[in-house]
Enzyme design. Structure first.
Site, PDB file in Angstrom:
ATOM      1  N   MET A   1       0.867  -1.141   0.000  1.00 16.16           N
ATOM      2  CA  MET A   1       0.000   0.000   0.000  1.00 16.16           C
ATOM      3  C   MET A   1       0.907   1.194   0.000  1.00 16.16           C
ATOM      4  O   MET A   1       1.801   1.234   0.800  1.00 16.16           O
ATOM      5  CB  MET A   1      -0.793  -0.149   1.257  1.00 16.16           C
ATOM      6  CG  MET A   1      -2.000   0.553   1.677  1.00 16.16           C
ATOM      7  SD  MET A   1      -2.297   2.185   1.401  1.00 16.16           S
ATOM      8  CE  MET A   1      -1.753   2.902   2.871  1.00 16.16           C
ATOM      9  N   PRO A   2       0.852   2.074  -0.864  1.00 15.07           N
ATOM     10  CA  PRO A   2      -0.270   2.346  -1.766  1.00 15.07           C
ATOM     11  C   PRO A   2      -0.342   1.391  -2.973  1.00 15.07           C
ATOM     12  O   PRO A   2       0.631   0.730  -3.287  1.00 15.07           O
ATOM     13  CB  PRO A   2       0.023   3.767  -2.253  1.00 15.07           C
ATOM     14  CG  PRO A   2       1.491   3.917  -2.165  1.00 15.07           C
ATOM     15  CD  PRO A   2       1.915   3.082  -0.992  1.00 15.07           C
ATOM     16  N   LEU A   3      -1.503   1.386  -3.583  1.00 18.70           N
ATOM     17  CA  LEU A   3      -1.694   0.680  -4.838  1.00 18.70           C
ATOM     18  C   LEU A   3      -1.502   1.713  -5.944  1.00 18.70           C
ATOM     19  O   LEU A   3      -2.139   2.768  -5.928  1.00 18.70           O
ATOM     20  CB  LEU A   3      -3.106   0.081  -4.911  1.00 18.70           C
ATOM     21  CG  LEU A   3      -3.540  -0.477  -6.259  1.00 18.70           C
ATOM     22  CD1 LEU A   3      -2.651  -1.636  -6.683  1.00 18.70           C
ATOM     23  CD2 LEU A   3      -4.992  -0.893  -6.216  1.00 18.70           C
TER      24      LEU A   3
END
Length: 129
Positions: A1-3
């Site tokens: 994360m993040p994507l």
């Protein structure tokens, strides 16, 4: 994360795509203070008629070199976001020899309950992350 999702026209070699993803990830690590193994990236290449990327009246045009970068992430500070945008643009323009106007970035924020990394569990909520 993040994507991180990256959309491009079918214009880049595999090596260039790898370079772009590596740069974006390293800048995310630096700007958002995420672990190096926190890497979730998807790249999609499109035919010329599958993306329309105008300039919002900023006075420039985009070409087949355009990159659209979408970042889905927990809340980040304004300063971290601005630093991310600048560094990604600077490093991609240097590495790929493209104009800064070819890079469109959008960051979409969400919360802990909006992520499941597997097994149908929200690991940020359960405390595993």
């Amino acid at each position: 994360m993040p994507l991180i999702r990256v959309d491009t026209f079918k214009n880049y070699s595999d090596e260039q795509l790898k370079t772009a993803l590596d740069i974006i990830h390293q800048v995310a690590v630096n700007c958002f203070q995420i672990p190096d193994r926190d890497r979730y990236q998807i790249i999609t290449q499109h035919a010329p008629n599958e993306m329309v990327l105008l300039d919002t009246n900023l006075g420039f045009t985009r070409s087949k070199d355009a990159l659209v970068i979408q970042v889905f992430s927990r809340k980040r500070s304004k300063e971290a976001k601005l630093k991310f945008y600048r560094q990604v643009a600077t490093e991609l323009t240097q590495a790929l020899q493209i104009k800064g106007s070819e890079i469109l970035i959008s960051l979409v924020e969400n919360g802990d309950a909006d992520w499941s990394f597997g097994w149908g569990e929200a690991q940020f909520v359960s405390g595993k992350l």
